[in-house]
Design a protein around this motif. Sequence first.
Motif, short mmCIF file in Angstrom:
data_model
loop_
_atom_site.label_atom_id
_atom_site.label_comp_id
_atom_site.label_asym_id
_atom_site.label_seq_id
_atom_site.Cartn_x
_atom_site.Cartn_y
_atom_site.Cartn_z
N GLN A 108 0.82 -1.21 0.00
CA GLN A 108 0.00 0.00 0.00
C GLN A 108 0.86 1.26 0.00
OE1 GLN A 108 -3.85 -0.62 2.67
NE2 GLN A 108 -2.01 -1.27 3.75
N TYR A 109 2.06 1.15 0.58
CA TYR A 109 2.87 2.34 0.83
C TYR A 109 4.25 2.29 0.18
CZ TYR A 109 -0.57 2.24 4.65
OH TYR A 109 -1.73 2.17 5.37
N ASP A 111 7.82 3.02 3.73
CA ASP A 111 7.05 3.90 4.61
C ASP A 111 7.19 3.47 6.07
OD1 ASP A 111 4.40 4.87 5.96
OD2 ASP A 111 4.51 5.95 4.04
N GLY A 129 4.20 8.71 4.03
CA GLY A 129 3.75 9.11 2.72
C GLY A 129 4.63 10.13 2.03
N THR A 133 5.09 0.63 7.62
CA THR A 133 5.27 -0.77 7.22
C THR A 133 6.40 -1.42 8.01
OG1 THR A 133 6.89 -0.28 5.48
CG2 THR A 133 4.55 -0.13 4.89
#
Length: 970
Positions: free
Chosen positions: A396-397, A441, A507, A444
């Motif tokens: 996702q990151y 990120d 992010g 994570t």
Amino acid sequence: MKKLLLFLILLSSMHKLYAQELAVSGTVKDNKGQPIPGIVVTESERNTSTQTNGEGYFSIKTSKASTLVFRGIGYTSQSVKATSSVINISLVESTTDLSDVMVVGYSTKKRSELSSAVSVVSGEKLNDVTSVSLGTLLQGKVPGVVASSASGDPTSGSSIVIRGAGTINASTGPLYVVDGNIGGSYNPSDVESVTVLRDAAATGLYGSRAANGVVIITTKKGKSGETRFSLSSVVGFAKATTGNFKLMDAQQLYDYQSTFFTPAPASLNNNTNWWDLAFRNAMVNNHTLTASGGTEKSQFYIAGNYYKEEGTLIDNDKTQYSLRANLTSQLTKRLKLTALLNGLYVNDNYNSAGTVYQAYLNLPYDPAYNTDGTPVDARYGTWYGRDRSNFLHSLQYNYSKARSYRTTADLNLDYNILDNLTLSTYNRANIYNYRSSSYYDKRTKEGATNNGSAYLGNSFSSTLLSSNRLKYNVTFGQHNLSVLAVGEIEKGYSDSNSASAKGLPAGRDAFSTATDIINNPTGGYDNYQFIKYLAQADYSLADKYFAVASVVNEYSSRFGSNNPDATFYQLGASWIITKEKFMESVKPISFLKLRASYGTTGNADGIGYYASMGLYNINSNASYAGLPGAAPSQMANPDLTWEKSKSVNLGLDIQLFKRIDISIDAYQKTNSSLLFFRELPATTGYSGVYENVGVIRNRGLELNITSKNFVKKDFTWETNFNIALNRNKVLEVNQGRSEVYAGASQPIGVGHNMDEWFMPVWAGVDPANGKPLWQNSIADADGNSYVLYTNTYNLASRVYTGKSSAPKFTGGLSNTFSYKAFTLSTFFNFVYGNYVYNTSRFYFDNDGLYESYNQMQLANGWSRWEKPGDIATHPKPVFGRSDASNQTSTRYLENGSYLRLRNVTLGYNVPANFAKKLYLQNARIFVSGDNLWTLTRFSGTDPEVDLASGDSSIKYPTSRKFMFGINISF
């Protein structure tokens, strides 16, 4: 596109619309005036055909706008406009492909004139498989060429080895030549042909760097005439292959684990298929648009290509854009200009979360998603797996990607000083820029340690090459002599830098947001130089006796001051026996030629630019009081010089009945003065020194057969089969030692294959107690050897197993069929006799040692010990076992042989009159499949591995592809 395809299919089912008809008849004779039966006469407008009878007579109905094409086995095809009702023609005999002109070295030759081992693959046959990797495209198509890939990742490449590996630390890959100059770039869709030079006589002019063979890539050029546009569009999908490999689901794993410990009942609450979550049905796109044409003086070829292959692994893909412009112009009667420009832009997305590893090893007990549909963060809450990782959460990151630009520009001039004396200058600039970036990120697992981290790397390289050539041809009577002299210089430059940062806000991947660095930035630059001089004499007598001799001297800045240059030579000869009078009565043999060659070549690739020099490392580890310091790293060796290869080749080319072509080559290649980095004791202050050590020999046999099985009115069938055998042996290593890497799994030992496995021999399972057994070889006082068996791994003998990661033979089989407007081609490739060490079984076939990893289902014929007396392949599972049952031994050494249906393609050529109604010159639609079926005993997902290492670890499997395409020209 869909409307166009539907329209073509609709048109193909309609009744043919005939133009004004013309009945044409006549006879076909050979150059001696004798009628030729069985000649196929095809009418181009409606794609109808007939055959000549026993008197060479034919009759066919055609239109006045059509062309008749006459073709037959053993004769050169001829096209004639249908302007008269009577057409009588004479066909010229042709020994099929023997009159084809081939690019060899710095010149071209007819195939029949060659004195060496050379193979050519046309661009059409090269691109039957969908890929932008040359190794993948060449696999199984040329005898003696072994191509392999360790991964199905579209961002990874493949390796090519010609006639066996014969080096330790230097490169085993061939020398690549694009459009006449060393190096360069290309896109497979723009390739006219690939020529593989395998012996010394063929590689002679590149001999200074051609110890591993030469691959010559010739790109397409324009032809005079009206501008012609063509479009090739291919789309499809790919799916990861799993071969004989299967992982356990939750219930299977629970039942298995219950035999040696008590798993938590709650673990059955989930049954996650991590493999299915990690892999997907992926899209593949390959689209090429070209324009070509020109006048008698100037011709052009322009092509643009878009290639996008999604990896079957999620978050992984390759996107490539390429543009090529080839221009040829006869500026004056004596001066010819060739300008070539090729640009490649590539975007690679790598999977950044260790997804392949987790797809194999994550437990089905653990859930991938929360109840709200978001991916689980495996670091928190109940998680049964050892590594507490969920790639779906990380992806996702996080990201890992790269982009690269490559531009190759050639400017070539050929000036005819005299009609038989040509001065040429071939010049190239090759520029490459690469940028990689990764971001992890802070949210994570991968980024948590550094509170968010980012990595950035940049590299730039340029190569400038100028090759200046003087060629003289003279013919007197039946004698022909060609003399070539070349002076060539190549300069290379490269630089690189990298940086890493940590403490990044969630992010935010910009370095400006970081609070600290992970490591000090690194950087550096390098340069090198090659200077080459060569001369070649090529002689023929009566077009049946041929001889070639060449000598090459080349300097390289990579070698020591005492031996920076070396001289190599090559000799070759051939005899076309069928041109002798005593062969005239032997009708079955259409062509027979004997070839022989001997020569030396060199190798300078695969080592550092400054391999001969004494080097120091300047870094923070050697700093003092805040000032930079330097520490020794590499010892100087001013005597370091070229790796050398001596090669002898005997070949036979034979054609039977003008339809079966057979080539046989036997060779011996001995590599000496091998480039090797020898590690030094720490007490010397150096990590090591480059030396010339050792001798390795390769012997082999290659066979290639092409057969035109049928050439009938509506049906043709052609078969090609090739097979190559190679045997490798280490004859000598340095300083009186018997091995290069003592104690390694492949130690490169004297008297053995350099890829032979060295390890304890697995003896199976003790039927009495279910414990593992290994062989223990001992010798008594009289020197007699005995084999005992032991349950203790440390008592097992490490021995040469007689099994190697190098295959005993490799090859391919292709068949091409055509029936009226339909074509069908099939292609198999095979590898036999190599052994692959299945390293990944250490993790998922470990007899209870790692209960927190998922396990593989037992392959066919395997069994686990359960009670005394059982004859089993697997020991009794023991929780947290300590008897080393999964340590290195022949237990995980598996037969890597396979037979693979590499490609099947079914095509349909749209009739010419239908195509013209759409303002097209021609159109073809086709469907194809890659890697459709594999026969193997290997227990992993795919037996194809990097044959240099012979390991199959946690592997990204090969893809099975299904493609649909259309080719049109207008």
